[in-house]
Design an enzyme around this catalytic site. Structure first.
Site, PDB file in Angstrom:
ATOM      1  N   LEU A   3       0.905  -1.229   0.033  1.00  0.00           N
ATOM      2  CA  LEU A   3      -0.032  -0.069   0.148  1.00  0.00           C
ATOM      3  C   LEU A   3       1.013   1.174   0.124  1.00  0.00           C
ATOM      4  O   LEU A   3       0.424   2.346  -0.395  1.00  0.00           O
ATOM      5  CB  LEU A   3      -0.902  -0.065   1.231  1.00  0.00           C
ATOM      6  N   ARG A   4       2.194   1.225   0.286  1.00  0.00           N
ATOM      7  CA  ARG A   4       3.277   2.163   0.138  1.00  0.00           C
ATOM      8  C   ARG A   4       3.061   3.181   0.854  1.00  0.00           C
ATOM      9  O   ARG A   4       3.942   4.196   1.022  1.00  0.00           O
ATOM     10  CB  ARG A   4       3.146   2.671  -1.245  1.00  0.00           C
ATOM     11  N   ASP A   9       0.702  -9.620  -4.779  1.00  0.00           N
ATOM     12  CA  ASP A   9       2.046  -8.872  -4.615  1.00  0.00           C
ATOM     13  C   ASP A   9       1.945  -7.344  -5.314  1.00  0.00           C
ATOM     14  O   ASP A   9       2.592  -7.165  -6.099  1.00  0.00           O
ATOM     15  CB  ASP A   9       3.228  -9.728  -5.215  1.00  0.00           C
ATOM     16  N   GLY A  36       8.249  -5.063  -9.832  1.00  0.00           N
ATOM     17  CA  GLY A  36       7.031  -5.016  -9.341  1.00  0.00           C
ATOM     18  C   GLY A  36       5.845  -4.495 -10.398  1.00  0.00           C
ATOM     19  O   GLY A  36       6.119  -3.793 -11.116  1.00  0.00           O
ATOM     20  N   HIS A  69       3.961   1.417  -8.830  1.00  0.00           N
ATOM     21  CA  HIS A  69       5.084   2.330  -9.068  1.00  0.00           C
ATOM     22  C   HIS A  69       4.714   3.713  -9.818  1.00  0.00           C
ATOM     23  O   HIS A  69       3.818   3.385 -10.745  1.00  0.00           O
ATOM     24  CB  HIS A  69       6.510   1.564  -9.571  1.00  0.00           C
TER      25      HIS A  69
END
Lengths: 313, 429
Positions: free
Chosen positions: B63-64, B305, B324, B309
């Protein structure tokens, strides 16, 4: 007739007919190089940009001269770092070059696929002058031109490529081109420098030069980079030279009329014995001359159009 | 608020239910499952011809937030989850800073409560800053709500540290999620090592880089008795190792991603950096083995996963792009296309792998449609077709190689705690 494609990104996708056309077009170009005044107007008003993200003397100069002999305006952009390090994406760099009016962009880059990114975002022609370990199609074309000049043919010849196959774009491009034109290709190197599944590309792999060089018509020696030893891929330069260097004894295993090639720059005494680099069978300097002719042909076919003999003659 | 999901095929493996039924929801809980339920005043969702299942849970999501909000936030990531039919996501701790203490676990939970639209289950780091050296405060994070520990993205290279982490996590019955990758073997590789890395001229990553660590962690699981969950299994060798470990009774579970059961390394061909993932897309033999592992139960879970980005990070040379791809919004469609349609998994087995099993591994009281359970429900239309358009993704990340793919079998309703968050392929939050 020109090449029916916008870009030259690799040998893998070229047909035998396209390769034939490029090699044939390079012949009159080589004649131009022999003249007193080495200039034809074929690409007058065209702009060729050499975008080099990796150090290069030979290839960059060769492209620059090829453009100049054809009367194109050539510009060199050399940068030792990638566009990413500079903070600009390759895509943005590409757009900048396009709006400046480039007709052909020649790119050399340490990252495989960089020319493909450029080609995707540019409407003008892109020529791959070497990308990572992927391809170096103009080197393969000049090698094939040289082979044809010396042997009169490519089909049926036994060609041995010796050295660091794993990290070699020259090897990959030559494998695609030479096998497509009907040659029998062997690759020779230490097992740590032979890429996986290389034989699926239609070649035979050897770890012994004594076996692989036997009856070869052509020997292509590849440059060994010191960095590979530092990464542990082989124990020492000394051992590499003992096991794989092209020595007079090893050359004797090949056919008596074998020719010796090297894409340069050479490490004398490492991958090739000095006396072999300079012997009568070596065509290393002619490869460089032919490189200019082949690149003239390519620039012409991609940017010029029309009949080469009319414009050039 | 009352909801009545009417006439759908209800698939609830936990209660051995697979039949047309109605589900009545009130006060956020499931209050009845049965035939011809009539409730005046309830909002009716017509589920005729559709599949009604316990809410899907993606146990591997990035979720960054905090720190990498340009890639994704808890608000955008949970909305992407809702679009993808997920009612819950477990989020990895490799944020900035790394979620390696109670305060950060609480931060993620608080942000999820205020700005998220699906359940968020934080995963804590195994080691401080995920540096692989000293254990993080695993007990404290567990008490704060962490559901597992993982140094995802930064494999714990030191076997003694991993062993101690397992011994310690076992005390709290927390699963240790292992990102299996021997960094020395990876040696700057960017794609699977094989024929295509040779052709494309990119540095390869041998399957052994994953398998050595899978073998190590299986042995450490046996040694410590801890529960180990192998993240994103990508190779035939890993599947075989896990299969053998399960036969021996070692407490190991495993997940596979939709991209690893869908794409092979051939997809790297155009140097499209959305195909650059870690572990890399493997060859056709590996893809077949992952599918077989899903079929025979060796692989328990489908997890995405999801790794968003920014375009400026991904629109670069292949070597320089981060690893990713996003996955939340394409997972169900790909699972139907690659697993259900060819008969590798039944819909019931798919529900187990996308809801029941992740709930069991993370010890969540979810993944079942019991009376009194939280009303987390996903409804899938098995016939609905849609062409993937990355620009329409709710996620901030557009890095998907599936752009332009036609998928069928898509989530059409996502209900979280009795609240509809997605309906007819549109967010309603």
């Amino acid at each position: 007739m020109g090449l029916n494609r916008k870009d030259l990104l690799g040998m893998k996708d070229l047909t035998a007919e396209e390769i034939q056309l490029i090699l044939e077009t390079a012949e009159p170009m080589k004649d131009i190089l022999r003249r007193q005044i080495k200039k034809v107007p074929a690409l007058r008003g065209k702009v060729v940009i050499n975008l080099f993200y990796e150090p290069s003397t030979r290839t960059r100069t060769s492209f620059e001269l090829a453009g100049k002999y054809m009367s194109a305006d050539t510009i060199n952009i050399s940068t030792s770092t990638s566009s990413v390090v500079k903070g600009e994406t390759l895509k943005d760099t590409a757009k900048t070059l396009e709006v400046m009016g480039a007709d052909v962009v020649v790119i050399r880059h340490s990252a495989a696929g960089a020319p493909h990114i450029l080609a995707k975002h540019l409407s003008v022609s892109v020529i791959n002058a070497g990308d990572g370990f992927h391809e170096h199609p103009t080197q393969a074309l000049l090698d094939m031109f040289t082979i044809k000049e010396k042997k009169g043919r490519i089909r049926g010849l036994r060609i041995a490529i010796v050295g660091d196959i794993l990290h070699s774009r020259v090897a990959r491009s030559n494998i695609w081109g030479l096998t497509r034109m009907g040659a029998e290709v062997r690759v020779i190197g230490p097992s740590t420098l032979i890429p996986p599944d290389i034989e699926k590309l239609g070649v035979t792999a050897y770890t012994s030069p004594e076996e692989g060089l036997r009856d070869a018509d052509i020997i292509m020696v590849l440059r060994i980079q010191l960095e590979r030893q530092q990464k542990g891929l082989f124990p020492t330069i000394r051992e590499y030279a003992r096991l794989f260097s092209l020595t007079p004894e090893r050359v004797k295993l090949a056919r008596p009329d074998v020719i010796i090639m090297h894409p340069g720059p050479m490490n004398r005494g490492v991958e090739i014995a000095p006396e072999m680099a300079d012997c009568v069978q070596s065509v290393i300097n002619e490869q460089v001359t032919n490189g200019v002719a082949v690149r003239m042909a390519l620039l012409y076919l991609l940017a010029g159009g029309g009949n080469p003999h009319e414009t050039v003659g | 608020m009352k909801l009545l999901v009417k006439g759908g095929t209800v698939i609830d493996p936990a209660n051995k239910l697979y039949q047309v039924a109605d589900i009545f929801v009130s006060n956020g809980k499931i209050s009845a499952v049965g035939q011809d339920i009539r409730e005046i005043g309830a909002e009716v969702i017509n589920a005729k011809g559709k599949l009604v299942m316990p809410g899907l849970i993606d146990m591997h999501v990035h979720l960054r937030e905090p720190g990498l909000e340009a890639k994704e936030t808890i608000a955008t990531g949970t909305r992407a989850a809702a679009m993808g039919g997920f009612t819950g996501v477990a989020c990895m701790p490799n944020t900035k800073p790394v979620v390696d203490n109670r305060a950060l676990v609480e931060f993620v939970k608080t942000r999820a409560e205020s700005g998220g639209v699906v359940n968020v289950y934080p995963i804590g780091a195994i080691t401080k800053c995920s540096e692989g050296a000293e254990l993080a405060e695993i007990g404290d994070m567990k008490q704060a709500g962490a559901v597992a520990v993982s140094d995802d993205g930064h494999p714990v290279m030191n076997a003694q540290v991993m062993r101690l982490a397992m011994q310690y996590a076992r005390m709290f019955d927390l699963p240790v999620i292992s990102h299996c990758e021997d960094l020395n073997l990876v040696a700057e590789g960017v794609m699977h090592e094989g024929y295509y890395s040779t052709v494309y001229g990119l540095k390869g990553i041998t399957p052994a880089a994953e398998e050595i660590m899978v073998a190590r962690d299986i042995m450490l699981a046996e040694l410590t008795g801890a529960r180990v969950h192998i993240a994103h299994v990508s190779t035939a060798g890993s599947v075989e190792l896990i299969r053998m470990a399960k036969k021996k009774g070692i407490k190991v579970t495993a997940e596979a991603t939709p991209h690893h059961f869908t794409l092979t390394d051939e997809a790297v061909g155009g140097y499209d950096t959305s195909t650059k993932v870690n572990p890399p897309l493997r060859d056709a033999v590996d893809v077949r083995a992952v599918k077989e592992g899903l079929r025979d139960g060796t692989i328990d879970v489908i997890a995405t996963d999801h790794a968003p980005h920014t375009s400026e990070e991904k629109d670069v040379e292949y070597n320089y792009a981060p690893f990713g791809m996003v996955g939340l919004e394409t997972a169900v469609g790909l699972a139907f296309k690659e697993l259900v349609a060819p008969g590798i998994l039944s819909v019931e087995e798919l529900v187990r792998k996308m809801s029941c099993n992740p709930a069991r591994i993370l010890c969540l009281d979810k993944g079942r449609l019991d009376i009194g359970a939280d009303a987390d429900i996903t409804i899938v239309d098995p016939e609905l077709k849609e062409t993937v358009d990355v620009n329409k993704f709710v996620s901030k990340g557009k890095n998907s190689p599936f752009d332009g793919w036609e998928l069928s079998g898509l989530p059409v309703v996502t209900i979280v705690g009795g609240r509809i968050v997605m309906r007819d392929r549109r967010l309603i939050v």
